[in-house]
Design an enzyme around this catalytic site. Sequence first.
Site, PDB file in Angstrom:
ATOM      1  N   ASP A 145       7.467  -6.669 -41.895  1.00 15.39           N
ATOM      2  CA  ASP A 145       6.825  -7.886 -41.838  1.00 15.39           C
ATOM      3  C   ASP A 145       8.102  -8.731 -41.845  1.00 15.39           C
ATOM      4  OD1 ASP A 145       5.266 -10.049 -42.558  1.00 15.39           O
ATOM      5  OD2 ASP A 145       5.207  -9.775 -44.974  1.00 15.39           O
ATOM      6  N   ARG A 201      -5.384 -19.132 -50.505  1.00 18.25           N
ATOM      7  CA  ARG A 201      -4.046 -18.744 -50.196  1.00 18.25           C
ATOM      8  C   ARG A 201      -3.255 -19.676 -50.636  1.00 18.25           C
ATOM      9  NH1 ARG A 201      -1.721 -17.303 -44.168  1.00 18.25           N
ATOM     10  NH2 ARG A 201      -2.810 -15.236 -44.775  1.00 18.25           N
ATOM     11  N   HIS A 256      -0.769  -9.721 -50.832  1.00 18.71           N
ATOM     12  CA  HIS A 256      -1.664  -9.855 -49.969  1.00 18.71           C
ATOM     13  C   HIS A 256      -2.863  -8.712 -49.848  1.00 18.71           C
ATOM     14  CE1 HIS A 256      -3.205 -11.757 -46.415  1.00 18.71           C
ATOM     15  NE2 HIS A 256      -2.090 -11.454 -45.599  1.00 18.71           N
ATOM     16  N   ARG A 277      -9.277  -7.083 -40.356  1.00 16.81           N
ATOM     17  CA  ARG A 277      -9.339  -8.182 -41.548  1.00 16.81           C
ATOM     18  C   ARG A 277     -10.758  -8.529 -41.602  1.00 16.81           C
ATOM     19  NH1 ARG A 277      -5.113 -11.313 -42.946  1.00 16.81           N
ATOM     20  NH2 ARG A 277      -6.437 -12.053 -44.469  1.00 16.81           N
ATOM     21  N   GLN A 295      -5.046  -8.196 -46.613  1.00 18.60           N
ATOM     22  CA  GLN A 295      -4.275  -7.335 -45.394  1.00 18.60           C
ATOM     23  C   GLN A 295      -4.087  -5.945 -45.688  1.00 18.60           C
ATOM     24  OE1 GLN A 295      -2.892  -9.109 -42.653  1.00 18.60           O
ATOM     25  NE2 GLN A 295      -2.720  -6.825 -42.127  1.00 18.60           N
ATOM     26  N   CYS A 352       1.558  -6.961 -40.241  1.00 17.43           N
ATOM     27  CA  CYS A 352       0.387  -7.756 -40.531  1.00 17.43           C
ATOM     28  C   CYS A 352       0.443  -8.800 -39.594  1.00 17.43           C
ATOM     29  CB  CYS A 352       0.451  -8.396 -42.209  1.00 17.43           C
ATOM     30  SG  CYS A 352       2.034  -9.460 -42.214  1.00 17.43           S
TER      31      CYS A 352
END
Length: 306
Positions: free
Chosen positions: A221, A105, A132, A289, A135, A261
């Site tokens: 988001d 990340r 991402h 996930r 996700q 998310c």
Amino acid sequence: MTAIKHYLQFSDLTAAEYAYIFERAALIKKKFKAYEKHQPLADRTLAMIFEKASTRTRVSFEAGMYQLGGSVVHLTTDGSQLGRAEPIEDSAKVISRMVDLVMIRTFEQTKIERFAEHSRVPVINGLTNEFHPCQILADIFTYIEHRGSIAGKTVAWVGDGNNMANTWLQASEILGFAVHVSTPTGYEVDQDIAGLRSTDSYKVFKDPMQACAGADLVTTDVWTSMGFEAENEARKTAFADWRVDEDMMRAAKPDALFMHCLPAHRGEEVEAAVIDGPQSVVWEEAENRMHVQKALMEYLLLGKLI
Ligand code: CP
Ligand code: NVA
């Protein structure tokens, strides 16, 4: 030697590979729920490198890797030589001689690409400024669990033209669904950054309400992503009309799902009544996930098993 399979963006896998991973994730999830052991990665090690904060990504990869029979090494910028400017290429060469898989990340996508270029083992994107993919893998798996195939469906994106938006758009090209995007002026999706082949799979709407009209899934988001905190106040003003509320959910199809998310800010990008309401599947999304990433790690290391 066969080429190493990395997962740096959603377009790294084909529709056929996604079909396999979703099937495998369903099996792995079923076994997990039945307390049945599934340990194809015994003796394998995953290095997790976090240059930004995380709850879900950390827990899902770490718990998932142990459940697969493997183990993990957790690195952060401050606690490693990454924070003291050891070149990313050197870090990649060293770390990938000792582990079987790396999850990163970080900030710029170019950083993870440079790492992958010098890695002997598969590298997974655990979030960058641009993408991402893990996700969206979980989100689409969650959609399929609730409503069946996402092909031909419409996803409404309300909010920032960020890493999540870019990845939804990449996924729409590969899996054959439409995205209705509504962002404030100045925060639009950039087709080149998103790595899109064309504009065929998405439509831009000035009014978020119109983007939600007739949608099968409404998603949003945070207004300010990690790394953009200096813009927080300006964003609060610019995004004020891009809060997913009950009116937007009413404009969507009656059986539309709501996804986020997480982490979420109730009263900013989403009303509490929506995220805590009957159409929201955010907790399943978070749990998934782990299941999809287990299937992904298994696939990157062992290929197709069925
Ligand atoms: N959704 C997500 O990636 O959450 P974390 O930032 O907690 O990992
Ligand atoms: N767009 C958000 C997602 C967090 C999981 C961020 O990058 O901070």
